[in-house]
Design an enzyme around this catalytic site. Structure first.
Site, mmCIF file in Angstrom:
data_model
loop_
_atom_site.group_PDB
_atom_site.id
_atom_site.type_symbol
_atom_site.label_atom_id
_atom_site.label_comp_id
_atom_site.label_asym_id
_atom_site.label_seq_id
_atom_site.Cartn_x
_atom_site.Cartn_y
_atom_site.Cartn_z
ATOM 1 N N LYS A 183 44.586 31.813 38.025
ATOM 2 C CA LYS A 183 46.135 32.848 38.608
ATOM 3 C C LYS A 183 45.645 34.245 39.253
ATOM 4 O O LYS A 183 44.943 34.653 38.963
ATOM 5 C CB LYS A 183 46.329 33.045 37.188
ATOM 6 C CG LYS A 183 47.914 33.399 37.187
ATOM 7 C CD LYS A 183 48.297 34.453 37.893
ATOM 8 C CE LYS A 183 48.077 35.632 37.091
ATOM 9 N NZ LYS A 183 48.765 36.423 38.188
ATOM 10 N N GLU A 259 34.980 41.913 34.767
ATOM 11 C CA GLU A 259 34.853 43.161 35.957
ATOM 12 C C GLU A 259 35.398 43.668 36.169
ATOM 13 O O GLU A 259 36.791 43.054 36.662
ATOM 14 C CB GLU A 259 34.160 41.921 37.430
ATOM 15 C CG GLU A 259 32.905 40.868 37.561
ATOM 16 C CD GLU A 259 32.621 40.321 38.523
ATOM 17 O OE1 GLU A 259 33.464 40.230 39.500
ATOM 18 O OE2 GLU A 259 31.490 40.509 38.224
ATOM 19 N N CYS A 293 36.771 48.198 44.713
ATOM 20 C CA CYS A 293 35.645 48.787 42.505
ATOM 21 C C CYS A 293 34.652 49.310 42.708
ATOM 22 O O CYS A 293 34.559 50.485 41.655
ATOM 23 C CB CYS A 293 36.382 47.188 41.424
ATOM 24 S SG CYS A 293 34.671 46.042 42.642
ATOM 25 N N GLU A 395 40.336 56.148 37.618
ATOM 26 C CA GLU A 395 40.051 56.046 38.360
ATOM 27 C C GLU A 395 41.535 55.434 39.055
ATOM 28 O O GLU A 395 42.511 55.090 39.103
ATOM 29 C CB GLU A 395 39.819 54.319 38.418
ATOM 30 C CG GLU A 395 40.139 53.117 39.250
ATOM 31 C CD GLU A 395 39.344 51.850 39.371
ATOM 32 O OE1 GLU A 395 40.247 51.709 38.621
ATOM 33 O OE2 GLU A 395 38.545 51.223 39.763
#
Ligand SMILES: NC(=O)c1ccc[n+]([C@@H]2O[C@H](COP(=O)([O-])OP(=O)(O)OC[C@H]3O[C@@H](n4cnc5c(N)ncnc54)[C@H](O)[C@@H]3O)[C@@H](O)[C@H]2O)c1
Ligand SMILES: O=C/C=C/C=C(\O)C(=O)O
Length: 491
Positions: A183, A259, A293, A395
């Protein structure tokens, strides 16, 4: 070459492209111009059911019987297929993300191919354990491990490095003999769609690789991760999404690999090679418009070189060329969407309200009429904030960093570790002993010294704390993607 229509992204189920039965579509919007570039079919329960059934059936079809060497050869053919269709993948990735062509052609697409090659080779060469056991009759027993596929793996991937991050999971999953249902992010459906064509061309049996498009909640993402026919889930994306997926995975006790996000620190010691530190920090802050990331959002610089470092980073940041992907010299593209730009700009506003000094940027650039609808933001550097400021704790995922001074090695380590995340760090020093000392003390899955995003796919990759669960890469990936059976033979 391109047979599929990039303007209408379809699901790829059981070796065939299909619009599915939901009748629902959503727009694919260019981050560069804000204009619609196509439509994407949205998968709901029936499409997810069909993809999971196809993947289950394929486990006991020809794929399940293939000798390892043949499976590895097929995966090499997939890698070669990506390389052969390099320009098609480049076009698809750029349409979706708006990232500079130079970046996608050096990083994203080659890694798409490498992710199949490396794990195809690895799986042939990794030993399993074996133990001789003493028994009272003196004859002993032999134990040995056998790796078997886990089954149907759900792959949920994000939008920032779409092909790279999706194949990073599909490569080892297929190398280990599993089948997958992918997906992809709703923002970036195209390279996953295109990969279906390459799978067919390479001769991968139908049902082994499936793609269902859609969103997360109440859409393909949620239906897939909740599906009882899925044996394990591998996810890359935001930590909060990871939490939701873990809850789905709890039903049926399915294993997850996570992750997730980061708030990565760069530590620049006064004994660094300044040119290397500036070049690496520039990449780690601004590459892919800060949407990596592993990117550095907090930079800590030893006080004697603080002013010089800030001045040089400012000069370099102001030299970045924002532009359309194909434009010569473009070093920075737009953010992925207007929605994400709102988020990034809201952090800029918070930083200003908290009293930040704006070294450079802090707003929206004037990109001219043609690009005015794109998700552009200025490369931005802040200083002067307390460590409690939200832009230092959360973040942002944009082209921005905050730079703060430090005085001792211990302080730098404490500052770097003072975060709920633990993904990556970049340390800049020419002192070898310090590099080892600091490298071990950073609470993160990956510490780069005098480099950033230098990847060896045989190594462990993942995050500690809220940056993830588990490690992929090398044998660690194979551990997740296979089920180990111990066979104990009494001699
Ligand atoms: N650690 C890593 O290796 C790594 C790599 C890249 C990106 N990231 C992280 O990813 C984030 C950016 O990506 P994003 O915005 O696409 O992340 P996201 O969490 O919003 O989405 C990731 C994927 O999850 C799907 N999803 C969302 N809600 C879901 C649900 N309830 N059930 C099932 N699927 C669902 C999305 O549709 C998408 O495909 C950042 O936080 C970044 O740090 C981490
Ligand atoms: O945005 C995050 C980048 C992740 C990179 C990898 O997973 C990789 O290089 O394998």
């Amino acid at each position: 070459m391109l047979k599929i229509n990039l303007r209408e992204a379809m699901h790829f189920i059981d070796g065939e492209y299909t619009a599915g039965s939901s009748g629902k579509t959503f727009d694919n919007v260019s981050p560069v111009t804000g204009r619609k570039i196509g439509i994407v079919h949205e998968g709901l329960r029936p499409e997810v059911d069909a993809a999971v059934s196809a993947a289950r059936a394929a486990l006991s079809g020809p794929w399940g019987y293939l000798p390892l060497a043949e499976r590895a050869a097929l995966l090499h053919a997939v890698a070669d297929g990506i390389t052969k269709r390099f320009d098609d993948f480049l076009e698809a990735e750029i349409l979706d993300t708006g990232k500079p062509k130079s970046l996608a052609s050096h990083v994203d697409i080659p890694r798409g191919a490498a992710n199949f090659k490396v794990f195809a080779d690895l799986v042939k060469n990794v030993p399993t354990e074996s133990f001789m056991l003493d028994t009272p009759d003196g004859a002993g027993a032999l134990n040995y491990g056998v790796r078997k596929p886990k089954g149907v793996i759900a792959v949920i991937s994000p939008w920032n490095l779409p092909l790279l991050l999706m194949t990073w999971k599909v490569g080892p999953a297929l190398a280990s003999g599993n089948t997958v249902v992918v997906k992809p992010s709703e923002e970036t459906p195209l390279t996953a769609t295109l990969l279906g064509e390459v799978m067919n061309e390479a001769g991968i049996p139908k049902g082994v690789f499936n793609v269902v498009h859609g969103f997360g909640p109440d859409s393909a993402g949620a239906y897939l991760t909740e599906h009882p026919g899925v044996d394990a889930i591998t996810f890359t994306g935001e930590t909060r999404t990871g939490e939701v997926i873990m809850r789905s995975a709890a039903k049926g006790l399915r294993q997850v690999s996570m992750e997730c996000g980061g708030k990565n620190a760069g530590i620049v010691f006064a004994d660094c090679d300044m040119d290397k530190a500036i070049e690496g920090t520039m990449r780690s802050v601004f590459a892919n418009c800060g949407q990596v990331c592993l990117g550095t959002e907090r930079v800590y610089v030893e006080r004697p070189i603080f002013d010089a470092f800030v001045a040089r980073l400012k000069k370099e940041a102001e030299g970045l060329k924002l532009g359309a992907p194909e434009e010569a010299g473009t070093s920075l593209g737009p953010l992925i969407s207007q929605e994400h730009r709102e988020k990034v700009l809201s952090y800029f506003e918070l930083a200003k309200k908290d009293g930040a000094t704006i070294v450079t940027g802090g707003g929206v650039p004037d990109m001219g009429e043609e690009l005015s609808g794109g998700a552009w933001v200025e490369p931005t550097i802040f200083t002067g904030l307390p460590e409690s400021a939200r832009i230092i704790r959360e973040e942002v995922f944009g082209p921005v960093c905050h730079i703060a001074p430090f005085d001792t090695e211990e302080e730098a380590i404490r500052l770097a570790n003072d975060t709920e995340y633990g993904l990556a760090s970049a340390v800049w020093t020419e002192d070898l002993s310090r590099a080892h000392r600091v490298g071990r003390k950073i609470e993160a899955g990956i510490v780069w010294v005098n480099s950033w995003f230098l990847r060896d796919l045989r190594t462990a990759f993942g995050g500690s704390k809220q940056s993830g669960i588990g490690r992929e890469g090398g044998v660690h990936g194979l551990e997740f993607y296979s089920e180990l059976t111990n066979v104990c033979i009494k001699l």
